[in-house]
Scaffold this motif. Sequence first.
Motif, PDB file in Angstrom:
ATOM      1  N   ARG A 125      63.894  65.930  85.023  1.00  0.00           N
ATOM      2  CA  ARG A 125      63.991  64.528  84.667  1.00  0.00           C
ATOM      3  C   ARG A 125      63.260  63.655  85.685  1.00  0.00           C
ATOM      4  NH1 ARG A 125      65.245  64.458  79.382  1.00  0.00           N
ATOM      5  NH2 ARG A 125      67.132  65.648  78.921  1.00  0.00           N
ATOM      6  N   VAL A 126      62.826  62.502  85.195  1.00  0.00           N
ATOM      7  CA  VAL A 126      62.108  61.577  86.055  1.00  0.00           C
ATOM      8  C   VAL A 126      62.989  61.087  87.196  1.00  0.00           C
ATOM      9  CG1 VAL A 126      62.721  59.518  84.716  1.00  0.00           C
ATOM     10  CG2 VAL A 126      60.578  59.556  86.022  1.00  0.00           C
ATOM     11  N   ASN A 127      64.324  61.142  87.000  1.00  0.00           N
ATOM     12  CA  ASN A 127      65.243  60.729  88.067  1.00  0.00           C
ATOM     13  C   ASN A 127      65.582  61.848  89.028  1.00  0.00           C
ATOM     14  OD1 ASN A 127      66.939  62.358  86.610  1.00  0.00           O
ATOM     15  ND2 ASN A 127      68.278  60.717  85.856  1.00  0.00           N
ATOM     16  N   GLY A 128      64.962  63.027  88.879  1.00  0.00           N
ATOM     17  CA  GLY A 128      65.173  64.136  89.786  1.00  0.00           C
ATOM     18  C   GLY A 128      66.109  65.211  89.282  1.00  0.00           C
ATOM     19  N   GLY A 129      66.853  64.949  88.231  1.00  0.00           N
ATOM     20  CA  GLY A 129      67.741  65.953  87.675  1.00  0.00           C
ATOM     21  C   GLY A 129      66.985  67.068  86.973  1.00  0.00           C
ATOM     22  N   GLU A 130      67.640  68.232  86.799  1.00  0.00           N
ATOM     23  CA  GLU A 130      66.997  69.381  86.161  1.00  0.00           C
ATOM     24  C   GLU A 130      68.005  70.088  85.281  1.00  0.00           C
ATOM     25  OE1 GLU A 130      64.955  73.462  87.745  1.00  0.00           O
ATOM     26  OE2 GLU A 130      64.054  71.588  88.459  1.00  0.00           O
ATOM     27  N   MET A 131      67.585  70.557  84.117  1.00  0.00           N
ATOM     28  CA  MET A 131      68.467  71.288  83.219  1.00  0.00           C
ATOM     29  C   MET A 131      67.755  72.502  82.638  1.00  0.00           C
ATOM     30  SD  MET A 131      68.538  68.823  79.802  1.00  0.00           S
ATOM     31  CE  MET A 131      69.555  69.983  78.902  1.00  0.00           C
ATOM     32  N   ASP A 132      68.492  73.618  82.533  1.00  0.00           N
ATOM     33  CA  ASP A 132      67.954  74.849  81.955  1.00  0.00           C
ATOM     34  C   ASP A 132      68.168  74.818  80.451  1.00  0.00           C
ATOM     35  OD1 ASP A 132      66.954  77.682  82.299  1.00  0.00           O
ATOM     36  OD2 ASP A 132      68.861  78.048  81.262  1.00  0.00           O
TER      37      ASP A 132
ATOM     38  N   GLY B  35      58.156  60.012  81.423  1.00  0.00           N
ATOM     39  CA  GLY B  35      58.124  60.524  82.782  1.00  0.00           C
ATOM     40  C   GLY B  35      58.774  61.875  82.961  1.00  0.00           C
ATOM     41  N   ASP B  36      59.577  62.343  81.976  1.00  0.00           N
ATOM     42  CA  ASP B  36      60.212  63.661  82.074  1.00  0.00           C
ATOM     43  C   ASP B  36      59.165  64.769  81.997  1.00  0.00           C
ATOM     44  OD1 ASP B  36      62.632  62.456  82.272  1.00  0.00           O
ATOM     45  OD2 ASP B  36      63.294  62.913  80.227  1.00  0.00           O
ATOM     46  N   LEU B  37      59.488  65.875  82.656  1.00  0.00           N
ATOM     47  CA  LEU B  37      58.571  67.018  82.725  1.00  0.00           C
ATOM     48  C   LEU B  37      59.221  68.216  82.041  1.00  0.00           C
ATOM     49  CD1 LEU B  37      55.752  67.471  84.092  1.00  0.00           C
ATOM     50  CD2 LEU B  37      56.987  68.574  85.954  1.00  0.00           C
TER      51      LEU B  37
END
Length: 799
Positions: free
Chosen positions: A764-771, A783-785
Amino acid sequence: MGLADIRALRERSLELPLTSETLPELETTLRELATSGLSELSQQGIPVDANAVDWTPQNGVEILPRVHLKYTGTDAALIIPYGSLAEMSAAFADLHRQRYGFASPDKALIIDSVSVEVVGHTDVPEEPTITRQRQEPLRPQATVPVYMGDRWHDTNIYHRDDLCPGDQIPGPALIIEATGTNVVEPHWQATSTDLGALVLNRQTQAIADNENTAPVGRDTPLVQNSKFKISPAETLHLGGADPEGTSPCAPPTLPPAPDPVRLEIFNNLFRAIAEEMGVTLQNTSTSVNIKERLDFSCALFDRDGQLVANAPHIPVHLGSMGESVQSLIQAKGDRLRPGDVYALNNPYNGGTHLPDVTVITPVFLDAPHPKSLALGERDFKLRPPSPTGRRGRGMRGREMRGLPSSTWRPVATMPISAALPLAPCPPQSTTLAEEGVLIDNFLLVDQGQFRESELRALLTSAPYPARNVTQNIADLQAQIAANVKGAEELRRLVAHQGLDTVQAYMGHVQNNAEDCVRRVIERLSPGQFTYALDDGSQIQVSIEIDAAQRSATIDFTGTSTQRTSNFNAPAAVGKAAVLYVFRTLVDDDIPLNAGCLKPLKIIIPEGSLLRPTPPAAVVAGNVEVSQAIVDALYGALGVMAGSQGTMNNLTFGNHQYQYYETICGGSGAGPDFDGTDAVQTHMTNSRLTDPEVLEWRFPLLVDRFEIRQGSGGAGAHHGGNGVRRCLQFRESMTASILSSHRTIAPFGLAGGQPGAVGQNRVQRVNGGEMDLGSQAQVSMEQGDLLIIETPGGGGYGEA
């Protein structure tokens, strides 16, 4: 060059509807362009009045106004002469029907652009004619032995300067002149014209009467002239049997057994037709999936719906097309008519999964008895429907009784919307109805008329209707155009080689493929393999070899029962995988065709995940389970380690954009080769869209696309590495991923290590990450990757 016409071309874009209200503006624009062109000719010394535009030729000046028309909502414009509204509409409909196989008379026309070519014709001096006449027959200057057509011929020699207008010189003969020698071969005749030219004509029948026969022999004249008649002593045969035996120059006849040279020629001729269809489809389509990713397939079939030859497209399409061909033959064979085109995607009636739509065009050939040939081509996804088909259907002669003779089919696939808002491959579907629009032998073109309103109703009335119907229809029309191209090439082949010969060699190429596979089977050993899937199910396969019969039995007994998920594959997919594997074991350059299956017996248990019963969901069966079947077969044969075993199906979009792609990974190693990095493996053969095109057409950035070093399995021969693909979204969209080998690693063989599993995640653009796991749908914000890491291939042998 100095005598060439002087031309000036002027063009202008308009984008106006073709109506009576726009005709004055169209006329004004054309006159402005014509005036500009006349001015250019005047500057080059052509005497013209730049202010006097006249559409009829005058004083050596010709003005050619052209209108570039297209149907509303399409991109392909056709050029027709300028005229009245009725004339232009009729001319466009005729040309569109000729080019694409259908017309839509109720659809509005758009003036894409206009062009005017102004031609200033230059004076061409009259060529002098030869007036000399002959008072006696022309005799050869000499007769010499010349080797032509696999034998020696007594060949008469003439001098070009001795010829008079009307002289006819039958071959074999040599006509010499100061700067060269003209060779007239047996069964040909050269005629001298009053301009001094030599015209060569093929002689197809014997010359029997005195007025049309030239005598043979060194002491008799061999040339006749319409003004001078001779009485021959012997007859010169210019076709058919030669006096000394059958001439190799005579028209060929089909031998009872295939000629090796002609067999190779026909292998390539059949394959070339499918390739021409593919080129046409790519050029006329509008979706990125077809034009850039080449996610479609084209093939040819015989009258029984058996695959004859394919273009090098998508193996999972090509191997299963015959099921669709045969399905249509059984359902509609007696009712197929010239000008009809059908579409289908029903997985339980010859299809594979709903994203793959097959377009079928019957081709009728004039013949004493009903004859038919068929073409096939298929595209891959139905996200909104994409163009092309993956199946083929039959074509018949005047009377269509289920494709009596041989069949070629152009088939095309289109992406249709699936259960989830954007995916052609919905990751969580549990029934067929959730996977999109069901098309079951739908009449797409009726006697040359495109049924657009009926098609729109079909695509929009399902519980999960097609998105972007306009693009879907445009791509389907591109599929129809590809079929038209295939039919044209087929007719040209039949006209040149003869229908009986073409049909015979359609059988010969399959028989040759069968023999090639039987020779491979002689070298194989029996084996079995259990292939585990991420969801806990398995594919069990055993291969028995009958050395005496040079045949094999492929038995999938022991495979898990059908799943409640969409990881089920219709029987056609399993058949396609078997066909692909055994074709790859053949070293000879033969087209993939149904002959490869003749030595094989395939056993698939009813109700298993490889032969589900309706209404089981099947969307992953075509793209994921097909890969697993291939690796299981290679594992049973000990041929190579597991490849990435997935197509990594990624879809994203919103109400304005839709996109689908499969992502490459690592291939498995074998006993004498390493795996390959970053490659589309086995049942997929598409490519990725170029980053420049992807970023231009869609609001995203390709942040990273690189080889995932170290993901290939170690061994004496190491597996290929997967890739890391990172896409940054610039607008809010929904993305879905349908993949495999995120839990179970691709296997190694003979002591080789497995490849690395893949991974799907969002940063996520805010630094969070999810599998995301193997299958997921996720909302992406600006902005999400999205990061997709694909599996590596397994290694072979101990390191």
